[in-house]
Design an enzyme around this catalytic site. Sequence first.
Site, mmCIF file in Angstrom:
data_model
loop_
_atom_site.group_PDB
_atom_site.id
_atom_site.type_symbol
_atom_site.label_atom_id
_atom_site.label_comp_id
_atom_site.label_asym_id
_atom_site.label_seq_id
_atom_site.Cartn_x
_atom_site.Cartn_y
_atom_site.Cartn_z
ATOM 1 N N LYS A 122 38.171 141.190 -55.024
ATOM 2 C CA LYS A 122 39.633 141.245 -55.111
ATOM 3 C C LYS A 122 40.012 142.084 -56.349
ATOM 4 O O LYS A 122 39.838 143.292 -56.310
ATOM 5 C CB LYS A 122 40.188 139.825 -55.088
ATOM 6 C CG LYS A 122 39.604 139.083 -53.847
ATOM 7 C CD LYS A 122 40.287 137.858 -53.464
ATOM 8 C CE LYS A 122 39.477 137.039 -52.456
ATOM 9 N NZ LYS A 122 39.166 137.703 -51.185
ATOM 10 N N SER B 268 45.294 131.184 -51.006
ATOM 11 C CA SER B 268 45.439 132.562 -50.545
ATOM 12 C C SER B 268 46.359 132.726 -49.348
ATOM 13 O O SER B 268 46.806 133.828 -49.068
ATOM 14 C CB SER B 268 44.072 133.146 -50.219
ATOM 15 O OG SER B 268 43.475 132.419 -49.173
ATOM 16 N N HIS C 47 41.819 134.532 -56.314
ATOM 17 C CA HIS C 47 43.055 135.320 -56.188
ATOM 18 C C HIS C 47 43.874 135.392 -57.474
ATOM 19 O O HIS C 47 45.016 135.842 -57.452
ATOM 20 C CB HIS C 47 43.917 134.759 -55.047
ATOM 21 C CG HIS C 47 43.290 134.984 -53.709
ATOM 22 N ND1 HIS C 47 43.482 136.134 -52.988
ATOM 23 C CD2 HIS C 47 42.423 134.218 -53.001
ATOM 24 C CE1 HIS C 47 42.785 136.063 -51.867
ATOM 25 N NE2 HIS C 47 42.130 134.911 -51.849
HETATM 26 C C1 LIG Z 1 39.739 131.390 -52.338
HETATM 27 C C2 LIG Z 1 38.590 132.257 -51.942
HETATM 28 N N1 LIG Z 1 37.363 131.939 -52.366
HETATM 29 C C3 LIG Z 1 36.302 132.696 -52.045
HETATM 30 C C4 LIG Z 1 36.423 133.820 -51.263
HETATM 31 C C5 LIG Z 1 35.205 134.616 -50.892
HETATM 32 O O1 LIG Z 1 35.135 135.811 -51.560
HETATM 33 P P1 LIG Z 1 34.175 136.998 -51.092
HETATM 34 O O2 LIG Z 1 35.029 137.988 -50.383
HETATM 35 O O3 LIG Z 1 33.610 137.532 -52.353
HETATM 36 O O4 LIG Z 1 33.115 136.412 -50.218
HETATM 37 C C6 LIG Z 1 37.676 134.196 -50.810
HETATM 38 C C7 LIG Z 1 37.828 135.406 -49.987
HETATM 39 O O5 LIG Z 1 38.679 135.607 -49.214
HETATM 40 C C8 LIG Z 1 38.792 133.394 -51.150
HETATM 41 O O6 LIG Z 1 40.011 133.694 -50.710
#
Ligand SMILES: Cc1ncc(COP(=O)(O)O)c(C=O)c1O
Length: 399
Positions: A245, A186, A214
């Site tokens: 997202k 990300s 993502h």
């Molecule tokens: C790669 C990745 N995994 C997991 C998450 C966590 O997602 P959530 O916003 O549902 O807690 C994110 C959030 O930024 C992320 O970028």
Amino acid sequence: MTDLFSKFDALIGEREALLSHGVRDPYALVMESVKSPTVAMCNGKETILLGTYNYMGMTFDPDVLEAGKTALDNFGSGTTGSRVLNGTYAGHRDCEEALKEFYGMDHAMVFSTGYQANLGIISTMAGKEDYIILDIDSHASIYDGCALGNAQIVAFRHNDVEALEKRLKRLPPEAGKLVVLEGVYSMLGDIAPLKEMVAISKAAGAMVLVDEAHSMGFIGENGRGVAEAAGVMDDVDFIIGTFSKSVGTVGGFCVSNHPKFEVLRLVCRPYVFTASLPPSVVATAATSIRKLMHAGNKRAHLWENSKRLHQGLRDLGFQLGTPEAQSGIIAVIMTDMLKGAQMWEALLDRGLYVNLARPPATPAGMTLLRCSLCAEHSSEQVTQILGIFEAAGKQVGVI
Ligand SMILES: Cc1ncc(COP(=O)(O)O)c(C=O)c1O
């Protein structure tokens, strides 16, 4: 007496030094009203949103909103309970059905956030005698999942296939192994070489977890993510994802074909010991997920936007995180935090919001202006965005 806050003194000092230059606090922005997936009012000014994870623009989809309102009326505002007690409503089950349909997989488990899905699955699956092998640039929720469990942790260089292979070869052949990868990373918006990495992991007898936070909705023919685009869906043991997202609400999940998967509902602490998602949230998620199954046109438009922005920013002379557009994220590399904050503010003053990302979230101590595109950005908005970047970049002296 030791002030327990003293460990934060360096951070407090750094923040005060930044604000002493007269720049606005980049981490205290308020969206006063939100008009659409791509426009909000910030500081009284209409602002284009280029720093949300609303890749598919589902937050204002009329069917999604309707489903949420109906569930709110029929099931109330919250479940006030855990998934394993009073917190599983018909909507939670339906949402898990929608995920199974979307991924074509046998099992789906909905968590309260994506963070908790990683925390839960990683800490529960890898026990004391096991190994977790992960990319060094993994998301905080993956590291925190490792910290919550008690497996041995082995990190390898970012996206380096050979480094992964070397690490796997050094481990005892009979030990339990979980390789944890992300589809899209990300911070820079780069994708993982999943075809090679999954093959190597399987050859070493490891189970594979891919976090597709993502990429869901956008990458792959059916929007299932990088694993789909790489043709390795059948070899991945767990896909982790989020509703925060492309799905456009909040929540997390894990899907799997493993025949024993359902036992996790009883042993996964971040699933058991927390309240389940409100009925309105799972209703919006299920509706959005089913619509994302048929969103080929939106996917195509998002790719068009992403490629155009990447090319345009590169032509203007900005340094970018990837040589070409690989996902919905285009990262603009800044020389330091002050320049980053000044550029962030100059963009905002002209009506454009992006994310300012800094260490420890970013790799190699980088300061990044992270742009995330939305399928609802019009071509005119992309033109406008490029114009704003050009003017702000010249003002701040970045280009
Ligand atoms: C790669 C990745 N995994 C997991 C998450 C966590 O997602 P959530 O916003 O549902 O807690 C994110 C959030 O930024 C992320 O970028």
